[in-house]
Design a protein around this motif. Structure first.
Motif, PDB file in Angstrom:
ATOM      1  N   GLY A   1      31.766  87.808  58.146  1.00 19.85           N
ATOM      2  CA  GLY A   1      32.502  88.894  58.782  1.00 19.85           C
ATOM      3  C   GLY A   1      32.146  90.276  58.261  1.00 19.85           C
ATOM      4  O   GLY A   1      32.875  91.234  58.483  1.00 19.85           O
ATOM      5  N   THR A   2      30.998  90.401  57.594  1.00 17.82           N
ATOM      6  CA  THR A   2      30.566  91.698  57.056  1.00 17.82           C
ATOM      7  C   THR A   2      30.156  92.627  58.201  1.00 17.82           C
ATOM      8  O   THR A   2      29.246  92.289  58.956  1.00 17.82           O
ATOM      9  CB  THR A   2      29.375  91.500  56.096  1.00 17.82           C
ATOM     10  OG1 THR A   2      29.751  90.527  55.119  1.00 17.82           O
ATOM     11  CG2 THR A   2      28.984  92.798  55.424  1.00 17.82           C
ATOM     12  N   PRO A   3      30.811  93.770  58.334  1.00 18.39           N
ATOM     13  CA  PRO A   3      30.531  94.608  59.509  1.00 18.39           C
ATOM     14  C   PRO A   3      29.137  95.219  59.530  1.00 18.39           C
ATOM     15  O   PRO A   3      28.578  95.430  60.590  1.00 18.39           O
ATOM     16  CB  PRO A   3      31.596  95.711  59.449  1.00 18.39           C
ATOM     17  CG  PRO A   3      32.457  95.438  58.281  1.00 18.39           C
ATOM     18  CD  PRO A   3      31.902  94.293  57.508  1.00 18.39           C
ATOM     19  N   TRP A   4      28.602  95.547  58.339  1.00 14.00           N
ATOM     20  CA  TRP A   4      27.294  96.204  58.320  1.00 14.00           C
ATOM     21  C   TRP A   4      26.359  95.612  57.262  1.00 14.00           C
ATOM     22  O   TRP A   4      26.797  95.233  56.176  1.00 14.00           O
ATOM     23  CB  TRP A   4      27.442  97.699  57.988  1.00 14.00           C
ATOM     24  CG  TRP A   4      28.311  98.431  58.939  1.00 14.00           C
ATOM     25  CD1 TRP A   4      28.003  98.813  60.215  1.00 14.00           C
ATOM     26  CD2 TRP A   4      29.653  98.887  58.701  1.00 14.00           C
ATOM     27  NE1 TRP A   4      29.061  99.468  60.784  1.00 14.00           N
ATOM     28  CE2 TRP A   4      30.089  99.531  59.883  1.00 14.00           C
ATOM     29  CE3 TRP A   4      30.525  98.817  57.624  1.00 14.00           C
ATOM     30  CZ2 TRP A   4      31.353 100.094  60.015  1.00 14.00           C
ATOM     31  CZ3 TRP A   4      31.786  99.383  57.745  1.00 14.00           C
ATOM     32  CH2 TRP A   4      32.193 100.014  58.922  1.00 14.00           C
TER      33      TRP A   4
ATOM     34  N   ILE B   1      39.706  95.166  57.039  1.00 10.96           N
ATOM     35  CA  ILE B   1      40.104  93.975  56.287  1.00 10.96           C
ATOM     36  C   ILE B   1      38.943  93.045  55.937  1.00 10.96           C
ATOM     37  O   ILE B   1      39.136  92.081  55.209  1.00 10.96           O
ATOM     38  CB  ILE B   1      41.172  93.173  57.066  1.00 10.96           C
ATOM     39  CG1 ILE B   1      40.652  92.778  58.439  1.00 10.96           C
ATOM     40  CG2 ILE B   1      42.465  93.962  57.170  1.00 10.96           C
ATOM     41  CD1 ILE B   1      41.534  91.749  59.123  1.00 10.96           C
ATOM     42  N   ALA B   2      37.744  93.339  56.434  1.00 11.48           N
ATOM     43  CA  ALA B   2      36.607  92.460  56.153  1.00 11.48           C
ATOM     44  C   ALA B   2      36.432  92.292  54.644  1.00 11.48           C
ATOM     45  O   ALA B   2      36.524  93.268  53.906  1.00 11.48           O
ATOM     46  CB  ALA B   2      35.339  93.043  56.775  1.00 11.48           C
ATOM     47  N   PRO B   3      36.187  91.072  54.174  1.00 11.06           N
ATOM     48  CA  PRO B   3      36.078  90.824  52.730  1.00 11.06           C
ATOM     49  C   PRO B   3      34.933  91.594  52.099  1.00 11.06           C
ATOM     50  O   PRO B   3      35.053  92.082  50.976  1.00 11.06           O
ATOM     51  CB  PRO B   3      35.818  89.318  52.621  1.00 11.06           C
ATOM     52  CG  PRO B   3      35.993  88.734  53.961  1.00 11.06           C
ATOM     53  CD  PRO B   3      36.051  89.837  54.966  1.00 11.06           C
ATOM     54  N   VAL B   4      33.822  91.675  52.802  1.00 14.71           N
ATOM     55  CA  VAL B   4      32.662  92.431  52.320  1.00 14.71           C
ATOM     56  C   VAL B   4      32.401  93.527  53.336  1.00 14.71           C
ATOM     57  O   VAL B   4      32.313  93.257  54.530  1.00 14.71           O
ATOM     58  CB  VAL B   4      31.413  91.529  52.192  1.00 14.71           C
ATOM     59  CG1 VAL B   4      30.218  92.340  51.706  1.00 14.71           C
ATOM     60  CG2 VAL B   4      31.697  90.357  51.263  1.00 14.71           C
ATOM     61  N   LYS B   5      32.315  94.771  52.866  1.00 16.30           N
ATOM     62  CA  LYS B   5      32.140  95.881  53.805  1.00 16.30           C
ATOM     63  C   LYS B   5      30.675  96.067  54.178  1.00 16.30           C
ATOM     64  O   LYS B   5      30.344  96.333  55.317  1.00 16.30           O
ATOM     65  CB  LYS B   5      32.676  97.179  53.204  1.00 16.30           C
ATOM     66  CG  LYS B   5      34.097  97.100  52.650  1.00 16.30           C
ATOM     67  CD  LYS B   5      35.116  96.656  53.676  1.00 16.30           C
ATOM     68  CE  LYS B   5      36.510  96.606  53.067  1.00 16.30           C
ATOM     69  NZ  LYS B   5      37.483  95.938  53.958  1.00 16.30           N
ATOM     70  N   VAL B   6      29.817  95.957  53.191  1.00 12.69           N
ATOM     71  CA  VAL B   6      28.389  96.187  53.420  1.00 12.69           C
ATOM     72  C   VAL B   6      27.583  95.188  52.598  1.00 12.69           C
ATOM     73  O   VAL B   6      27.926  94.894  51.460  1.00 12.69           O
ATOM     74  CB  VAL B   6      27.967  97.609  52.964  1.00 12.69           C
ATOM     75  CG1 VAL B   6      26.492  97.842  53.251  1.00 12.69           C
ATOM     76  CG2 VAL B   6      28.812  98.676  53.632  1.00 12.69           C
TER      77      VAL B   6
END
Length: 513
Positions: free
Chosen positions: A467-470, A414-419
């Motif tokens: 909240g971008t995971p990577w 669900i993070a708004p930006v993945k990378v």
RNA sequence: GCGGCUGUAGUUUAGUGGUAAAACUCCGCUCUUCCAAAGCGGUAUCGAGGGUUCGAUUCCCUCCAGCCGCACCA
């Protein structure tokens, strides 16, 4: 447990972060704001959309027994008469200026009290109770009126029949003694308060044109029950799912987006045969909902169940269990799983005159199905993932100085930006060229950001707050050494490792679903 | 709807009856070889309206918004 002050600080920090990073703004802010309404900013709209999409995929696409629906927000006014909302949402409320208590006027009764010459001494107001209890209470108040307020030596007088307080006349109010008041005339006129927003359909504003903004999406699915049966190949048991805005004119919107006047629901009506084991079905959906919440990253430690006691069940419900979430301001309802019986379909059958039945091939009989309804608010999930994911950590820099890092631990789902794609330096063309190529490729499939502003550490922290995971950094090793590898920096651990483009796409394919 | 507290830049705060300050963020430029580096520049009709006053961001009133508590939440 955190103290109220800490909770309040956490909520303030969340509201502040939500604004600062563009998740949530107050509605109409430049005009001073509007109580109970919110806007979702560029990051917020992505997060919200991802929550909806994840629900839709799991609820509709990945199941064989559920189909989607999108019904209009404004429906025929009779829908809300049938559903009970017109009657049920209209609570005439009475306030007591002395005790600050609030009553429902339809739960209050009042009676005129006169002396033997027929002079009105006052009106006694008592709360609804069993008949003899009510008379007992009335008698007590009469004594109080005579001895404490009128200051008389002896009792005597007659009281008239009890009437519902909704019928009180303005000229009677100054002589009314509230149920808990010590003085006369402390009660306000009953004020009708309907939780439904009213509007008018068509050009003329007469009573025949009154319509309501829906207070729940569920009724749309009941009203279209026949349509779906007649036009698709669904067989019992099956579900209708809908995501959409609902509106309730809440008396007091509170706790940021938790209780607002315009909100978005994700509801599913699961129709089952009247003879089916509804309790087992109810349990299954309860489990499904809990699992789903975990799949979008809500920790089990914050979740709990609340079974509605039988005597407090809504009129349509045989059983309701809420999945509760530990918000900063307390444990509150997140997802309600209600066994609605056949109440709604029967009501619409009665009000519309159109049979709301399903033909059971096995028994060759027409039946009105029963319903299990999991209903959840998108905005409440949004707030839950924000609250659960928010952390301020102490981090040591290379000199050993402790700094603080703010991070939103949002699930990759669900993070708004993945990378985030970051060239290590902005002014080295080999780096930016390779970075832009990777960015162009990634953005075809995923929500990604390109960021070359300032120092690399600053960019990592900026993504942490979003909240971008990577983060993927294109550095000198990428362009100088063989293998075309990037630095992959992981949000939660802040660990770095080298990764190829193919491996990156594989990682995303596994984690973003 | 009631009571208490609050409202100064995007955020968090300082400050004064004589038209405002800082840190961080954000944007631009210079620079920068991996965790919020540095420099320069930019961003506020002090929540809105009215009143008192020669003069109000500061005092008073009303409204709006926010927080806490109560009540409400078919």
């Amino acid at each position: 447990m955190s103290t109220p002050a800490e909770s309040s600080n956490l909520m303030e920090a969340l509201v502040s972060l939500a604004k600062r990073r563009g998740f949530i703004y107050q509605s109409s802010e430049i005009y001073g704001g509007l109580n109970g309404f919110f806007d979702y900013g560029p990051l917020g709209v992505e997060l919200k959309r991802n929550i909806r999409d994840a629900w839709w995929r799991d609820m509709v696409h990945r199941r064989d027994d559920i189909v989607g629906l999108e019904t209009s927000i404004i429906m025929h006014p009779k829908v809300w008469e049938a559903s009970g909302h017109v009657a049920g949402f209209t609570d005439p409320l009475v306030d007591c200026s002395e005790t600050k208590l609030r009553y429902r006027a339809d739960q209050l009764y009042y009676s005129k009290f006169s002396d033997h010459d027929g002079n009105t001494l006052g009106y006694l107001v008592v709360q609804e109770a069993a008949h003899d209890e009510l008379l007992k209470a009335l008698d007590k108040r009469i004594q109080y009126l005579i001895f404490k307020i009128l200051d008389r030596e002896q009792s005597g007088g007659v009281h008239s029949e009890l009437k519902e307080f909704t019928e009180v006349k303005p000229d009677e109010l100054p002589l009314c003694l509230g149920p808990d008041a010590k003085k006369l005339g402390t009660l306000t006129q009953p004020r009708a308060f309907n939780m439904m927003f009213e509007t008018n359909v068509g050009a003329l504003k007469d009573s025949s044109s009154v319509a309501y903004l829906r207070p729940e999406t569920a009724q749309g699915m009941f009203v279209d029950f026949r349509n779906v049966i007649d036009t698709t190949r669904v067989k019992l048991p099956f579900g209708l799912a809908q995501i959409g805005k609902s509106f309730r004119n809440e008396i007091t919107p509170r706790n940021f987006i938790f209780r607002s006047r315009e909100f978005e629901q994700m509801e599913m009506e699961y129709f089952i045969h009247p003879d089916a084991d509804w309790l087992a079905c109810h349990e299954e959906w309860l489990k499904w909902c809990q699992d789903w919440l975990k799949s979008i990253g809500l920790p089990e430690s914050h979740l709990s169940l609340h079974e509605h006691p039988k005597e407090k069940l809504a009129f349509y419900s045989r059983r309701t269990v809420d999945i509760m979430f530990r918000y900063p301001f307390g444990v509150q309802e997140l997802w309600g799983i209600a066994a609605r019986s056949d109440y709604d379909l029967k009501q619409h059958q009665q009000f519309s005159g159109v049979p709301q039945t399903y033909f059971d091939e096995a028994t060759k009989a027409k039946v009105v199905p029963h319903v299990i309804e999991p209903a959840v608010g998108v905005d409440r999930i949004f707030l839950a993932v924000l609250a659960a994911g928010y952390a301020v950590e102490d981090v040591k820099d290379e000199k050993g100085n402790v700094e603080q890092r703010t991070v939103l631990r949002l699930s990759p789902r669900i993070a708004p930006v993945k990378v985030a794609v970051l060239p290590l330096l902005k002014n080295k063309e080999q780096l930016t060229t390779r970075a832009k190529a990777l960015y162009a490729k990634l953005k075809q499939r995923y929500a990604v950001q390109y960021d070359d502003g300032g120092a690399i550490g600053k960019r990592y922290r900026r993504q942490d707050e979003a909240g971008t995971p990577w983060c993927v950094t294109i550095d000198f090793e990428t362009i100088e050494k063989p293998g075309d590898t990037f630095t992959l920096r992981e949000r939660d651990s802040m660990q770095q490792r080298r990764i190829t483009e193919a491996e990156l796409f594989q990682l995303l394919g596994e984690q973003v679903y």
